[in-house]
Design an enzyme around this catalytic site. Sequence first.
Site, short mmCIF file in Angstrom:
data_model
loop_
_atom_site.label_atom_id
_atom_site.label_comp_id
_atom_site.label_asym_id
_atom_site.label_seq_id
_atom_site.Cartn_x
_atom_site.Cartn_y
_atom_site.Cartn_z
N GLY A 197 0.84 -1.19 0.00
CA GLY A 197 0.00 0.00 0.00
C GLY A 197 0.88 1.24 0.00
CG LEU A 198 -0.82 5.26 -0.16
CD1 LEU A 198 -1.64 6.39 0.44
CD2 LEU A 198 -0.17 5.70 -1.45
CB ALA A 199 3.12 2.47 4.65
CG HIS A 236 -15.60 7.12 8.24
ND1 HIS A 236 -16.61 7.90 7.72
CD2 HIS A 236 -14.44 7.59 7.71
CE1 HIS A 236 -16.08 8.81 6.91
NE2 HIS A 236 -14.76 8.65 6.89
NE ARG A 242 -12.67 10.31 9.19
CZ ARG A 242 -11.82 9.71 8.38
NH1 ARG A 242 -11.14 8.65 8.80
NH2 ARG A 242 -11.64 10.17 7.15
NE ARG A 273 -7.12 7.43 9.76
CZ ARG A 273 -7.84 7.89 8.73
NH1 ARG A 273 -7.63 9.12 8.28
NH2 ARG A 273 -8.77 7.15 8.17
#
Length: 638
Positions: A42-44, A266, A330, A435
Amino acid sequence: MELNSNIPSGPLEQKWDKHKADMKLVNPANKRKFKVIVVGTGLAGASAAATLAELGYNVTAVTYHDSPRRAHSIAAQGGINAAKNYQNDGDSVWRLFYDTVKGGDFRAREANVHRLAQVSVNIIDQCVAQGVPFAREYGGYLDNRSFGGAQVSRTFYARGQTGQQLLLGAYQALSRQIGLGKVTQLNRREMMDLIVIDGRARGIVTRDLLTGKIESVLGDAVLLCTGGYGNVFYLSTNAKNCNVTAAYRAYKRGAYFANPCYTQIHPTCIPVSGDYQSKLTLMSESLRNDGRIWVPKKHGDTRKPADIPENERDYYLERKYPSFGNLSPRDIASRAAKEACDDGRGVGPGGRGVYLDFADAINRLGKHTIEDRYGNLFEMYERITGDDPYSVPMRIYPAVHYTMGGLWVDYNLMSTVPGLFVLGEANFSDHGANRLGASALMQGLADGYFVIPYTLGGYFGQVGPSPLPSYDAPEVKAAEKMAADKVQSLLSIGGKRTPTSFHRELGTLMWDKCGMARNRKGLQEALQEIPAIREEFWKNLYVPGTGEQLNQSLELASRVADFLEFAEVLVGDALHREESCGGHFREEYQTEDGEAKRNDDQFTYVAAWQYNGDGAAPSLHKEALNFENVHLATRSYK
């Protein structure tokens, strides 16, 4: 083992720069002597693998997907935060730092969060250089929008597919390194175990999902970039394959698991539609920029939304939190939606929904502007529900999304197992108990592009190069045998129930007893019921087929087995934390007006859990959180 966060000394705003200057270096020729294993793309993972290979390290990247670009990061919709202050509305590195600490209900490390805010400004430049098509204003400058928990516009976006575009940028960089031979890409491989030799992480055991072959990959360090564990609740916004296995197997090899009870709900998800639904679909938080959230004022009002006049609507977020309104954080927005539905004012089937209404924005800005900003999200909603959100309000309800807990890491992103680094959502480090929206992409890319290249080099500079372990080493053979035995045991049970049936049963229990609201009685009941489900699993599981071929039922069974163990760690953590903070809401600990009530005298710490063997209770280790730059305060968005 005493937890050492390795936070550098000195003023907060100078810690990272000082740390980079003080760390040992590895010269370019010596970088070629080190082999790095990156698990997850993924992004990381993709950003770390590409960056480390560019520096000269030999990298092996492992993913259970058929392509690195299938990673779940593509599902992130709304945007990525960065403190560039392009809107000239008062943003700064300090304000992003403060908003993140406050948004996490003062349960995150100051030093890590400030570093995240500091490097955020570099991420946008990096991604623009890669060709990421961020939205732009009329004059050609990058555009920004707002997200929950902030009063400035700092979120860069590419319509409603920001994660996909960012991952394509990282994937291109990774593909270039694969083409140059600096990255060995292993697709369709699942990590089954961590190999620890002489106290250091030196490799992983993988299973080829197409052939069933179990083999090891050895190296000088292992980077876990494997995402979160939200699917322990079964229904979540995560992709079906997202799991806890890599992190949990590392936990069983000595990596402490930190704050597992910090799971994010969420507020803007399409409501559950039936008992046999397999996952949930997120509607981006960015929609709350222009959408207004409301429910009828009357209990049990079943009229169509267009038939309910303005004076009979309760825009409850605007009423309760006037300073932030529909862009409240959230956790707060989620609990407010639950409160309205519990009060009998929910909408849609079962009364488990609230309206997200764009009528005012369409009248003010025009349909074309809304279409430019959110068109693909509106299309997605209509395809799933059959309703046109340009003409009728969306119906939304909270759902499990991100997990703030994860493997404990120090300031260098290294776990309690030397040589095992943990990046992105898989670690616990930056978000505290909640988050803020658009900060997941920020953390993943910050860790991969701008943190791990320095800290991994510092680790290699300390330990120096050494020969790779032998594939015949007893630790390697033992780990491979354990993985093979686990597969065989799952295949040999011969019961009558599917892995999905057990997963759904566990998820329902977790949502009911350890979901959006928790209490002592429910958590204690969960700790009694989880072992019973696990016992039934190992007696009555049925996995068709064999282990020498593609067998998705076997894949799921292995992951569910880990969820059934990990769930006890999560619930135990929630039971021990006798306070409410962020996404961890204990009903016994709330203010008179229903807000989270922290206990700073007793719980201002990171709870890191150590595995003590099957059937034994884990040990609790505490890392005290010291707030020297912000004042501990009751979080208020009113």
